[in-house]
Write a protein that holds these residues in place. Sequence first.
Motif, PDB file in Angstrom:
ATOM      1  N   HIS A 161      -7.676   1.039  -7.161  1.00  0.00           N
ATOM      2  CA  HIS A 161      -8.090   0.506  -8.590  1.00  0.00           C
ATOM      3  C   HIS A 161      -9.031   0.446  -8.236  1.00  0.00           C
ATOM      4  CE1 HIS A 161      -6.705  -3.627  -6.536  1.00  0.00           C
ATOM      5  NE2 HIS A 161      -7.860  -2.838  -5.903  1.00  0.00           N
ATOM      6  N   ARG A 162      -9.836  -0.782  -9.876  1.00  0.00           N
ATOM      7  CA  ARG A 162     -10.731  -1.640  -9.237  1.00  0.00           C
ATOM      8  C   ARG A 162     -10.860  -2.999  -9.476  1.00  0.00           C
ATOM      9  NH1 ARG A 162     -15.446   1.520  -9.375  1.00  0.00           N
ATOM     10  NH2 ARG A 162     -16.728  -0.533  -8.270  1.00  0.00           N
ATOM     11  N   SER A 163     -11.115  -4.115  -9.124  1.00  0.00           N
ATOM     12  CA  SER A 163     -10.831  -5.666  -9.048  1.00  0.00           C
ATOM     13  C   SER A 163     -10.636  -5.859 -11.042  1.00  0.00           C
ATOM     14  CB  SER A 163     -12.025  -6.489  -8.689  1.00  0.00           C
ATOM     15  OG  SER A 163     -13.256  -6.163  -9.339  1.00  0.00           O
ATOM     16  N   GLY A 164     -11.441  -5.120 -11.736  1.00  0.00           N
ATOM     17  CA  GLY A 164     -11.086  -5.319 -13.008  1.00  0.00           C
ATOM     18  C   GLY A 164     -10.099  -3.900 -14.060  1.00  0.00           C
ATOM     19  N   GLU A 165      -8.865  -4.738 -14.346  1.00  0.00           N
ATOM     20  CA  GLU A 165      -7.582  -3.210 -14.412  1.00  0.00           C
ATOM     21  C   GLU A 165      -7.176  -3.650 -15.638  1.00  0.00           C
ATOM     22  OE1 GLU A 165      -6.596  -0.604 -13.386  1.00  0.00           O
ATOM     23  OE2 GLU A 165      -8.058  -0.127 -11.301  1.00  0.00           O
ATOM     24  N   THR A 166      -6.230  -2.959 -16.045  1.00  0.00           N
ATOM     25  CA  THR A 166      -5.690  -3.025 -17.089  1.00  0.00           C
ATOM     26  C   THR A 166      -3.946  -1.743 -17.109  1.00  0.00           C
ATOM     27  OG1 THR A 166      -5.748  -0.400 -17.302  1.00  0.00           O
ATOM     28  CG2 THR A 166      -7.727  -0.962 -17.626  1.00  0.00           C
ATOM     29  N   GLU A 167      -3.463  -2.122 -18.230  1.00  0.00           N
ATOM     30  CA  GLU A 167      -2.569  -1.913 -17.447  1.00  0.00           C
ATOM     31  C   GLU A 167      -1.635  -0.271 -17.876  1.00  0.00           C
ATOM     32  OE1 GLU A 167      -3.573  -2.945 -20.811  1.00  0.00           O
ATOM     33  OE2 GLU A 167      -2.796  -2.223 -22.447  1.00  0.00           O
ATOM     34  N   ASP A 168      -3.088   0.556 -17.399  1.00  0.00           N
ATOM     35  CA  ASP A 168      -3.270   2.295 -17.428  1.00  0.00           C
ATOM     36  C   ASP A 168      -1.958   2.271 -16.230  1.00  0.00           C
ATOM     37  OD1 ASP A 168      -3.549   4.683 -16.855  1.00  0.00           O
ATOM     38  OD2 ASP A 168      -4.400   5.054 -18.510  1.00  0.00           O
ATOM     39  N   SER A 169      -1.265   3.150 -15.708  1.00  0.00           N
ATOM     40  CA  SER A 169      -0.563   4.174 -14.570  1.00  0.00           C
ATOM     41  C   SER A 169      -1.008   5.139 -14.007  1.00  0.00           C
ATOM     42  CB  SER A 169       0.254   3.039 -14.757  1.00  0.00           C
ATOM     43  OG  SER A 169       1.088   4.376 -15.498  1.00  0.00           O
ATOM     44  N   PHE A 170      -2.451   5.762 -14.849  1.00  0.00           N
ATOM     45  CA  PHE A 170      -3.286   6.813 -14.324  1.00  0.00           C
ATOM     46  C   PHE A 170      -2.731   7.329 -12.428  1.00  0.00           C
ATOM     47  CE2 PHE A 170      -5.659  10.650 -13.248  1.00  0.00           C
ATOM     48  CZ  PHE A 170      -5.416  11.520 -14.475  1.00  0.00           C
ATOM     49  N   ILE A 171      -3.989   5.667 -11.986  1.00  0.00           N
ATOM     50  CA  ILE A 171      -3.829   6.041 -10.837  1.00  0.00           C
ATOM     51  C   ILE A 171      -2.957   6.272  -9.191  1.00  0.00           C
ATOM     52  CG2 ILE A 171      -6.587   5.676 -10.619  1.00  0.00           C
ATOM     53  CD1 ILE A 171      -5.290   2.959 -10.244  1.00  0.00           C
ATOM     54  N   ALA A 172      -1.518   6.165  -9.999  1.00  0.00           N
ATOM     55  CA  ALA A 172      -0.381   6.190  -9.589  1.00  0.00           C
ATOM     56  C   ALA A 172       0.400   7.820  -8.964  1.00  0.00           C
ATOM     57  CB  ALA A 172       0.721   5.302 -10.017  1.00  0.00           C
ATOM     58  N   ASP A 173      -0.304   7.851 -10.486  1.00  0.00           N
ATOM     59  CA  ASP A 173       0.647   9.786 -10.485  1.00  0.00           C
ATOM     60  C   ASP A 173      -0.557  10.285 -10.004  1.00  0.00           C
ATOM     61  OD1 ASP A 173       1.741   8.117 -13.430  1.00  0.00           O
ATOM     62  OD2 ASP A 173       2.549  10.548 -13.371  1.00  0.00           O
ATOM     63  N   LEU A 174      -2.081   9.545  -9.679  1.00  0.00           N
ATOM     64  CA  LEU A 174      -2.954  11.275  -9.163  1.00  0.00           C
ATOM     65  C   LEU A 174      -2.790  10.339  -7.321  1.00  0.00           C
ATOM     66  CD1 LEU A 174      -5.745  12.202  -9.230  1.00  0.00           C
ATOM     67  CD2 LEU A 174      -7.268  10.035  -9.038  1.00  0.00           C
ATOM     68  N   ALA A 175      -1.789   9.852  -7.214  1.00  0.00           N
ATOM     69  CA  ALA A 175      -1.965   8.927  -5.780  1.00  0.00           C
ATOM     70  C   ALA A 175      -0.905  10.093  -5.491  1.00  0.00           C
ATOM     71  CB  ALA A 175      -1.486   7.396  -5.687  1.00  0.00           C
ATOM     72  N   VAL A 176       0.651  10.078  -5.852  1.00  0.00           N
ATOM     73  CA  VAL A 176       1.251  10.774  -5.690  1.00  0.00           C
ATOM     74  C   VAL A 176       0.734  12.528  -6.032  1.00  0.00           C
ATOM     75  CG1 VAL A 176       3.417  11.754  -6.567  1.00  0.00           C
ATOM     76  CG2 VAL A 176       2.879   9.367  -6.275  1.00  0.00           C
ATOM     77  N   GLY A 177       0.205  12.802  -6.686  1.00  0.00           N
ATOM     78  CA  GLY A 177      -0.396  14.005  -7.163  1.00  0.00           C
ATOM     79  C   GLY A 177      -1.059  14.752  -6.350  1.00  0.00           C
ATOM     80  N   LEU A 178      -1.956  14.298  -5.639  1.00  0.00           N
ATOM     81  CA  LEU A 178      -2.930  14.312  -4.593  1.00  0.00           C
ATOM     82  C   LEU A 178      -2.216  14.021  -3.458  1.00  0.00           C
ATOM     83  CD1 LEU A 178      -6.169  12.669  -5.618  1.00  0.00           C
ATOM     84  CD2 LEU A 178      -5.617  14.841  -6.218  1.00  0.00           C
ATOM     85  N   GLY A 179      -1.157  14.250  -3.545  1.00  0.00           N
ATOM     86  CA  GLY A 179      -0.508  13.746  -2.126  1.00  0.00           C
ATOM     87  C   GLY A 179      -1.564  12.846  -1.010  1.00  0.00           C
ATOM     88  N   ALA A 180      -1.905  12.333  -1.411  1.00  0.00           N
ATOM     89  CA  ALA A 180      -3.064  11.313  -0.427  1.00  0.00           C
ATOM     90  C   ALA A 180      -2.514  10.334   0.600  1.00  0.00           C
ATOM     91  CB  ALA A 180      -3.990  10.290  -1.272  1.00  0.00           C
ATOM     92  N   GLY A 181      -1.448   9.594  -0.324  1.00  0.00           N
ATOM     93  CA  GLY A 181      -1.026   8.915   1.459  1.00  0.00           C
ATOM     94  C   GLY A 181      -0.825   7.546   1.087  1.00  0.00           C
ATOM     95  N   GLN A 182      -2.094   7.493   0.730  1.00  0.00           N
ATOM     96  CA  GLN A 182      -2.755   5.638   1.105  1.00  0.00           C
ATOM     97  C   GLN A 182      -3.090   5.539  -0.616  1.00  0.00           C
ATOM     98  OE1 GLN A 182      -4.875   4.174   4.173  1.00  0.00           O
ATOM     99  NE2 GLN A 182      -4.488   6.534   4.275  1.00  0.00           N
TER     100      GLN A 182
END
Length: 418
Positions: free
Chosen positions: A363-384
């Motif tokens: 995320h960034r320190s200034g965030e929003t209600e957008d949860s795009f990066i949650a899907d991105l983490a799973v989609g990439l299989g990043a693991g963290q």
Amino acid sequence: MKIDYVKARQVFDSRGNPTVEAEIKAGKIIERAIVASGASTGSNEAIELRDKETAFKGKGVLKAVSNINKKINSKLKGMGISAQKEIDSAMLELDGTENKSVLGANAVVSVSMAAARAGAKAKEIPLYQYLGELAGNKKFVLPVPQMNVLNGGKHAGLENDIQERMICPIGAKTFNEAMQISTEIYHILKSLMKKKFGSVAGLIGDEGGFVAQIKNEEEKLELILKAVEEAGYLDKVSLAIDCASSEFFKDGNYFIGEKKFSAGELTDFYSELTEKFNIYSIEDGMAEEDWIGWKQLTAKLGNKIQIVGDDLLVTNIKFIEKAIKEKSCNALLLKVNQIGSVTESIESANLSFKSNWNVVVSHRSGETEDSFIADLAVGLGAGQSKFGAPVRSDRNAKYNQLLRIEEALGKNAVFGKK
Ligand code: PGA
Ligand code: ZN
């Protein structure tokens, strides 16, 4: 399905600053995305276009909004909605600069994320799956969250201070359990803070963590480990830190609290902290311009722990390639708005994976209600992931989305670090 229009509006982030929301329509599909914003930004990040006029002390984003409404809209209208690469390249071409300074990275990335959402909808698949397909990844993984429970540095109004101290429930079996562990620790830490420093110590910094009135770094980490111990999770939780050390690097030296360190002395200090406090990951341990310091740090600690580049790499292939060649670190902190498009973020992640690096989606320190990066983490299989403390809806929007994804994956859900 073709893009009918792209439009944008000015909305607000978790710090009360203006930010861009893009909206895209293709047939019956309408999707949106909002951009996050950093405070301790890397100097090589793609340009976040701000109006620099009197409104909002210069922080307005109406120029970026107008770039979407006019230039980007005319360029993308009529393109296929599931052609993410083409959509992103069209915007890069339209901008024509290396750092997106003409359209603004905030304009480009908001449209890029909204397009991915709409593309997934058109294909009738979840966003994480769509992003996985774009990345060529089929192994969906729920990430181990790095949760910043004790905020410092710019996010807490402190100088010469390590920025983030995070709990990481590496030993959890599921993301669900990771949330239980982390929130239980968070609440115990809150009561320890209040007991020690009075009720104001329960107040929080930008990323939802507490702000300790303690000068000594060891004391801060001890307090966190005490909370982990009281919660009964010493065997399941490791710690991580993000030093954001460019913020306390002056004339070739590093300043933490009252102490001054050379890069070599700072490496020794990190080495001690790592042993004493079960730290498995150090982010931005050295300043973005101190490439020699990075190399020393990785040579000394890189075979034991994760050395993460944030300001050093700014999610940019150019710097990732250099860091791979020079063995400057062994993990990428991936911030979509740092590079400014979904396609380039995926390329940065894939280059890192190919070099056997880890990837932490952030995320960034200034965030929003957008949860795009949650899907991105799973989609990439990043693991963290690194989405802040498990409080306030700007952070929990991401955690709650991960809970939904874990539920949807059911028996196929995999949790954990690579
Ligand atoms: P920022 O901080 O979003 O303020 O840049 C986060 C980080 O340094 O990781
Ligand atoms: Zn960082």
